[in-house]
Design an enzyme around this catalytic site. Structure first.
Site, PDB file in Angstrom:
ATOM      1  N   HIS A 291      52.527  28.143  32.745  1.00  0.00           N
ATOM      2  CA  HIS A 291      51.653  27.082  32.250  1.00  0.00           C
ATOM      3  C   HIS A 291      51.143  27.400  30.838  1.00  0.00           C
ATOM      4  O   HIS A 291      51.250  26.567  29.922  1.00  0.00           O
ATOM      5  CB  HIS A 291      50.473  26.910  33.208  1.00  0.00           C
ATOM      6  CG  HIS A 291      49.544  25.800  32.833  1.00  0.00           C
ATOM      7  ND1 HIS A 291      49.670  24.522  33.328  1.00  0.00           N
ATOM      8  CD2 HIS A 291      48.465  25.764  32.000  1.00  0.00           C
ATOM      9  CE1 HIS A 291      48.719  23.758  32.818  1.00  0.00           C
ATOM     10  NE2 HIS A 291      47.966  24.495  32.015  1.00  0.00           N
ATOM     11  N   GLU A 292      50.591  28.594  30.677  1.00  0.00           N
ATOM     12  CA  GLU A 292      50.030  28.957  29.375  1.00  0.00           C
ATOM     13  C   GLU A 292      51.128  29.139  28.322  1.00  0.00           C
ATOM     14  O   GLU A 292      50.917  28.861  27.147  1.00  0.00           O
ATOM     15  CB  GLU A 292      49.180  30.227  29.495  1.00  0.00           C
ATOM     16  CG  GLU A 292      48.005  30.110  30.451  1.00  0.00           C
ATOM     17  CD  GLU A 292      47.084  28.941  30.136  1.00  0.00           C
ATOM     18  OE1 GLU A 292      47.016  28.522  28.958  1.00  0.00           O
ATOM     19  OE2 GLU A 292      46.460  28.427  31.080  1.00  0.00           O
TER      20      GLU A 292
ATOM     21  N   HIS B  15      51.751  25.799  26.672  1.00  0.00           N
ATOM     22  CA  HIS B  15      50.786  25.524  25.589  1.00  0.00           C
ATOM     23  C   HIS B  15      51.114  26.356  24.353  1.00  0.00           C
ATOM     24  O   HIS B  15      51.126  25.841  23.229  1.00  0.00           O
ATOM     25  CB  HIS B  15      49.369  25.859  26.062  1.00  0.00           C
ATOM     26  CG  HIS B  15      48.835  24.940  27.117  1.00  0.00           C
ATOM     27  ND1 HIS B  15      48.857  23.573  27.011  1.00  0.00           N
ATOM     28  CD2 HIS B  15      48.222  25.215  28.307  1.00  0.00           C
ATOM     29  CE1 HIS B  15      48.295  23.030  28.084  1.00  0.00           C
ATOM     30  NE2 HIS B  15      47.906  24.010  28.887  1.00  0.00           N
TER      31      HIS B  15
END
Length: 447
Positions: free
Chosen positions: A19-20, A23
């Site tokens: 997920h990170e 980003h």
């Protein structure tokens, strides 16, 4: 316990990192300077530098963050102004925010597609039992029926049938099920799912409808020591042929009687070629606010029928990708439908789960094998993607809403509005976390 903890750590580690990373990867390509990439919150346990970026593993593993250069947090040198997140075009901000959930979505798709290429062991949707007086029996289902399609969607396993029933339940209308009986004749039957009310979204949906995939016999496999059955003299290998002087054709008849209470029963038992009558007094057990009877028996499974029900679902690469996309679309729709129904009170809040349940299921799936664990990991990754896109402040969906407003109006959302949004978001998230923790404790220790 060790396997559960390890599986939980791996699950969170993989999902948060992916997920990170989404980003981070998009932020770098949009020309935004990244200051910190953190897996976990709180005090750093391990830190290292990559160029001018801080990378760390923190003490609380329930999430992570990517901290970017931003003038709203601290003054920055004039030469770095173009690298600040707040200076970017709203479209770039939207891309950066969406990238995290999108990364989890892509991970889920890759895991599902990989499983379908490798092959997934499943159970053909053959009714091993249809419980007497159940919704399924009233609808005309009988043991041996094969579910061919649910709401015009072909199903090849009980998992697919379960998901199709959940998906169709959102319309509150009876669901048409195409069935092939034991003689090979096809017909259509209708399941009135609305009779279940809020219970329709529970994991025990199939049992509540009256289906069981297990072809149970009336032969006793095991008698629990000290149980009501043990006290009555029942033994492993006994065949129960009558219940209160009526022929017992399937184990579900006995289950249905026990669901009605703990009244004494007279069982006709075949042992060593002789039928003998035994009276047994079930133990009264409270379940869901009512009293049911418990004997302490385990029935034997018809091994031949159970073996025939096993199937391996396997696809060519393109078919696997198509199946993965379809599964993601259905699961996303189900997740959103579930939240919508919980908000309006049509689904129980008991379905909200927290880290304890996630850890338990992670451990159970790991014990069942790598394929089961990977499928569980894909499901949680997909759920994380969908939930993060909900328009709740502090979640990616809340930030996405702010940046869409900025794109449409030409100016950023005011700090005052963001501050109010943060307070609302914190309140909602704390309430959700408290509910999830309560459900976890009740489910694992009291349920």
């Amino acid at each position: 316990m060790l396997l559960t903890v390890l599986a939980f750590i791996v699950t969170l580690g993989v999902l948060v990192t992916v997920h990170e990373w989404g980003h981070y990867w998009v932020a770098r390509r949009c020309g935004v300077k990244v200051l910190t990439f953190s897996i976990g919150f709180g005090k750093p346990l391990l830190r290292w530098r990559r160029g001018d970026e801080n990378w760390q593993l923190a003490a609380i593993p329930l999430g992570g963050y990517v901290r970017m250069l931003d003038e709203r947090e601290a003054p920055i040198p004039p030469q770095d102004a173009g690298l600040a997140f707040n200076r970017q075009h709203p479209f770039k901000k939207i891309l950066i925010v969406v990238a995290g959930p999108l990364a989890n979505l892509i991970l889920a798709g890759l895991l599902y597609a990989g499983l379908y290429v490798h092959g997934v062991d499943a159970i053909r949707p053959v009714a091993g039992q249809v419980l007497p007086a159940s919704i399924a029996e009233r609808a005309g289902f009988r043991p041996g029926d094969l579910l061919v399609a649910v709401a015009d969607r072909p199903v090849a396993s009980w998992d697919e049938a379960f998901v199709a029933l959940l998906d169709a339940a959102g319309d509150d209308a009876p669901v048409a099920v195409r069935v092939r009986d034991a003689q090979g004749r096809e017909s259509e039957r209708t399941l009135p799912l609305a009779e279940l009310g809020r219970s329709v979204y529970e994991p025990r949906l199939l049992i509540r409808l009256g289906f069981s995939p297990y072809p149970l016999t009336t032969t006793i496999e095991r008698v629990e020591p000290g149980s009501a059955a043990d006290a009555a003299g029942l033994r492993a290998g006994d065949v129960i042929v009558t219940l209160d002087q009526r022929a017992l054709a399937q184990w579900g008849q006995l289950q249905s009687v026990l669901q009605e209470g703990a009244a004494p029963l007279t069982l006709g038992v075949l042992r060593d070629g002789t039928v003998r009558a035994l009276t047994v007094v079930p133990k009264a057990v409270g379940v869901g606010g009512r009293t049911i009877g418990r004997l302490g028996l385990e029935p034997a499974v018809d091994k031949q029928a159970w073996q025939a029900a096993q199937v391996r679902l396997q696809y060519a690469p393109l078919g696997a990708v198509s199946a993965a996309v379809e599964k993601i679309a259905i699961q996303t729709r189900l997740t959103l439908s579930m939240f919508g129904r919980m908000i309006v009170g049509k689904a129980s809040l008991d379905q909200v789960s927290g880290p304890l349940t996630i850890a338990t299921y992670a451990g159970e799936s790991a014990r069942l094998g790598l394929s089961t664990y990977i499928e569980y990991l894909a499901l949680i990754s997909l759920s994380l993607a969908v939930l993060n896109l909900l328009p709740v402040p502090l979640l990616d969906g809340g930030h996405l809403l702010y940046h869409v407003v900025e794109l449409l109006t030409g100016r950023p959302v005011s700090p005052q509005v963001e501050a109010i949004g943060q307070r609302i978001g914190l309140t909602l998230l704390f309430a959700l976390m408290a509910l999830a923790l309560f459900n976890d404790i009740h489910r694992l220790f009291l349920g």
